[in-house]
Design a protein around this motif. Structure first.
Motif, PDB file in Angstrom:
ATOM      1  N   HIS A  33      -8.529   0.305   2.385  1.00  0.00           N
ATOM      2  CA  HIS A  33      -9.425  -0.396   1.460  1.00  0.00           C
ATOM      3  C   HIS A  33     -10.564  -1.073   2.208  1.00  0.00           C
ATOM      4  CE1 HIS A  33      -6.513   0.504  -1.559  1.00  0.00           C
ATOM      5  NE2 HIS A  33      -7.060  -0.288  -2.464  1.00  0.00           N
ATOM      6  N   PHE A  64      -9.538   3.218  -6.543  1.00  0.00           N
ATOM      7  CA  PHE A  64      -8.262   2.883  -5.909  1.00  0.00           C
ATOM      8  C   PHE A  64      -7.111   3.374  -6.783  1.00  0.00           C
ATOM      9  CE2 PHE A  64     -10.424  -1.225  -4.173  1.00  0.00           C
ATOM     10  CZ  PHE A  64     -11.020  -0.499  -3.148  1.00  0.00           C
ATOM     11  N   GLY A  65      -6.033   3.796  -6.157  1.00  0.00           N
ATOM     12  CA  GLY A  65      -4.829   4.154  -6.919  1.00  0.00           C
ATOM     13  C   GLY A  65      -4.241   5.476  -6.471  1.00  0.00           C
ATOM     14  N   ASP A  66      -3.112   5.393  -5.751  1.00  0.00           N
ATOM     15  CA  ASP A  66      -2.452   6.610  -5.260  1.00  0.00           C
ATOM     16  C   ASP A  66      -1.919   7.494  -6.372  1.00  0.00           C
ATOM     17  OD1 ASP A  66      -2.915   6.324  -2.612  1.00  0.00           O
ATOM     18  OD2 ASP A  66      -0.919   5.579  -2.068  1.00  0.00           O
ATOM     19  N   ASP A  79      -3.585   3.716  -0.586  1.00  0.00           N
ATOM     20  CA  ASP A  79      -3.125   2.370  -0.953  1.00  0.00           C
ATOM     21  C   ASP A  79      -2.654   1.559   0.250  1.00  0.00           C
ATOM     22  OD1 ASP A  79      -3.744   2.007  -3.589  1.00  0.00           O
ATOM     23  OD2 ASP A  79      -1.885   2.891  -4.348  1.00  0.00           O
ATOM     24  N   GLY A  97      -6.532  -2.157  -8.783  1.00  0.00           N
ATOM     25  CA  GLY A  97      -6.136  -3.070  -7.702  1.00  0.00           C
ATOM     26  C   GLY A  97      -6.676  -4.475  -7.830  1.00  0.00           C
ATOM     27  N   VAL A 123       0.736  -2.898  -4.326  1.00  0.00           N
ATOM     28  CA  VAL A 123      -0.280  -2.083  -3.645  1.00  0.00           C
ATOM     29  C   VAL A 123      -1.685  -2.419  -4.141  1.00  0.00           C
ATOM     30  CG1 VAL A 123       1.208  -0.173  -2.954  1.00  0.00           C
ATOM     31  CG2 VAL A 123       0.175  -0.179  -5.255  1.00  0.00           C
ATOM     32  N   ASP A 124      -1.855  -3.654  -4.643  1.00  0.00           N
ATOM     33  CA  ASP A 124      -3.188  -4.104  -5.061  1.00  0.00           C
ATOM     34  C   ASP A 124      -3.835  -4.804  -3.874  1.00  0.00           C
ATOM     35  OD1 ASP A 124      -2.899  -3.100  -7.603  1.00  0.00           O
ATOM     36  OD2 ASP A 124      -2.123  -4.972  -8.439  1.00  0.00           O
TER      37      ASP A 124
END
Ligand SMILES: Nc1nc2c(c(=O)[nH]1)N[C@H]1C(S)=C(S)[C@@H](COP(=O)(O)OP(=O)(O)OC[C@H]3O[C@@H](n4cnc5c(N)ncnc54)[C@H](O)[C@@H]3O)O[C@H]1N2
Ligand code: MOO
Length: 404
Positions: A231, A180-182, A226, A250, A256-257
């Motif tokens: 997700h 995860f993570g833009d 995100d 996240g 955005v988590d």
């Protein structure tokens, strides 16, 4: 969502025990596989010898089996792989290493300590028997190994030696990874606010070493967009194929988590939700209604590996039907500070003097220390690691299959 660890972090050792117990309760049923396919899996039943070992009296040397007083008249030969006729008084039978010892044999004379004249053998046999008796190593029905131990190449060899063609084992859990993570770049150097994804490329290697079975291709997926929908979708997809889905990033509650809301949307229950350990405290393990697991590794790269070794290693061990992997100790060569009420997992390297030294560049966002490390020294809550202190070590599994 419900479960242990809602609210305040739970103690590190309690978290280890909780995930291990949850894994054990969800362990796959035993399957029977050809012995050569069992490397890295776990014995689901004790290994009980199917035969005496050796199964027959077996010569340890090349020489002559003898009976009665010498010199002995040579009267035949027995090679490995054949049955032997009983030996007659006053005779010698030429015998090879590994061959069945003829019934009635009193001594075996080594070939290099003998002389052969026409058909007469002479020499002085050694006083200790030069053969192995049935049952020297094991008797039929002896338990050689308990259930729950990892199948290593040596275990496979032992199983073969005592007659097994197949073994009852538990399969390795299948694991997948979602990143995860833009802000993550998957190629080239970081810059312009973006960092290079340092977990997608490394976590699969750790998972393999911890005993998880790679999904076909085992390609980490990510970065996942995100959004909560992305997700949830990625988790659902991965959980269709994997018993255990690891995610990175996240785990906190930033804008955005999305991990916690995504787990809630999937009806997951926390096994552990935040642990009183530094670094890495936002780590979590949740279980889906169908029994599968999600392990949430924090985004800070070293923290993610702390979470792998703290939660994912015992979870995988439980899923295999094994005990929590043994964690040895090290003697500290320099002081390692405690972290107040938290357990401190401190990267150390064991140097040539046999002592463990803390590594520099070991902040939670860094990997430089990790890349030189042998494992994490454990400093208990409220404690500190003085030079000379003997403390637990969580070793990093450095070699493929070192700790399946
Ligand atoms: N208000 C607070 N903020 C934060 C706290 C806190 O207590 N209060 N704790 C910090 C700690 S400690 C950690 S650990 C992180 C955990 O955060 P997340 O799991 O939500 O991770 P992210 O926010 O997504 O990322 C954190 C950090 O790591 C970098 N990152 C993420 N993924 C990767 C990757 N695959 N490769 C390399 N680097 C990665 C990301 O860019 C961030 O810099 O929360 C703190 N915040
Ligand atoms: O606990 Mo965070 O995982 O220190 O970096």
């Amino acid at each position: 969502m419900t479960g242990v660890g809602d609210g305040s972090p739970i103690a590190w050792d309690e978290a280890v025990a909780a995930v291990h117990a949850a894994g054990r309760a969800a362990a796959a049923p035993p399957v029977r596989l050809p012995i050569a396919d069992c490397d890295g899996l776990t014995l689901a039943e004790p290994l009980v010898s199917l035969t005496d070992l050796p199964a027959f009296p077996t010569s340890s040397v090349d020489g002559y089996a003898l009976r009665g007083a010498g010199p002995w008249r040579l009267n035949g030969r027995v090679l490995a792989g054949h049955t032997a006729e009983p030996i007659a008084d006053g005779t010698a039978i030429e015998i090879a290493t590994g061959a069945m010892v003829p019934a009635g044999t009193e001594h075996i004379l080594r070939v290099e300590e003998s002389t052969l004249d026409d058909d007469l053998v002479s020499g002085t046999p050694r006083s200790l028997p030069e053969w192995r008796e049935p049952g020297d190593e094991a008797h039929k029905g002896d338990e050689l190994l308990p259930a729950g131990i990892p199948v290593t190449p040596a275990v496979i060899g032992l199983a073969a030696a005592c007659g097994y063609d197949t073994l009852a084992v538990r399969r390795a859990p299948r694991a997948a990874l979602l990143v995860f993570g833009d802000e993550l770049r998957t190629a080239g150097p970081p810059g312009d606010g973006q960092v290079r994804d340092a977990l997608g490329p490394q976590v699969p290697g750790w998972l393999r070493r911890l005993g998880a079975e790679p999904l076909p291709g085992f390609a980490p997926r990510g970065p996942i967009e995100d959004t909560l929908e992305a997700h949830v979708g990625a988790l659902k997809d991965a959980l269709e194929h994997a018993d255990l889905v690891c995610t990175t990033g996240g785990t906190m509650h930033g804008p955005v988590d999305h991990l916690h809301p995504a787990l809630a949307a999937l009806g997951a229950r926390y096994v552990v939700n935040t642990v009183a350990v530094r670094p890495g405290f936002p780590m979590l393990v949740a279980q889906l209604p169908d029994g599968k697991f999600v392990a949430g590794l924090p985004g800070n790269p070293q923290s993610a590996i702390v979470a792998l070794m703290s939660l994912v290693e015992p979870l995988i061990a439980g899923l295999h039907g094994r005990a929590v992997p043994p964690r040895g100790t090290v003697t500290l060569g320099e002081p390692v500070p405690g972290r107040g009420g938290y357990t401190h997992l401190a990267l150390v390297r064991v140097e040539a003097d046999g002592l463990a030294y803390p590594l520099r560049h070991s902040a939670s966002a860094m990997l430089r220390g990790l890349a030189r490390s042998d494992g994490f020294a454990v400093i208990v809550p409220g404690g500190q690691g003085d030079a000379g202190a003997v403390v637990p070590l969580v070793p990093l599994p450095m070699f493929f299959g070192a700790r399946p």
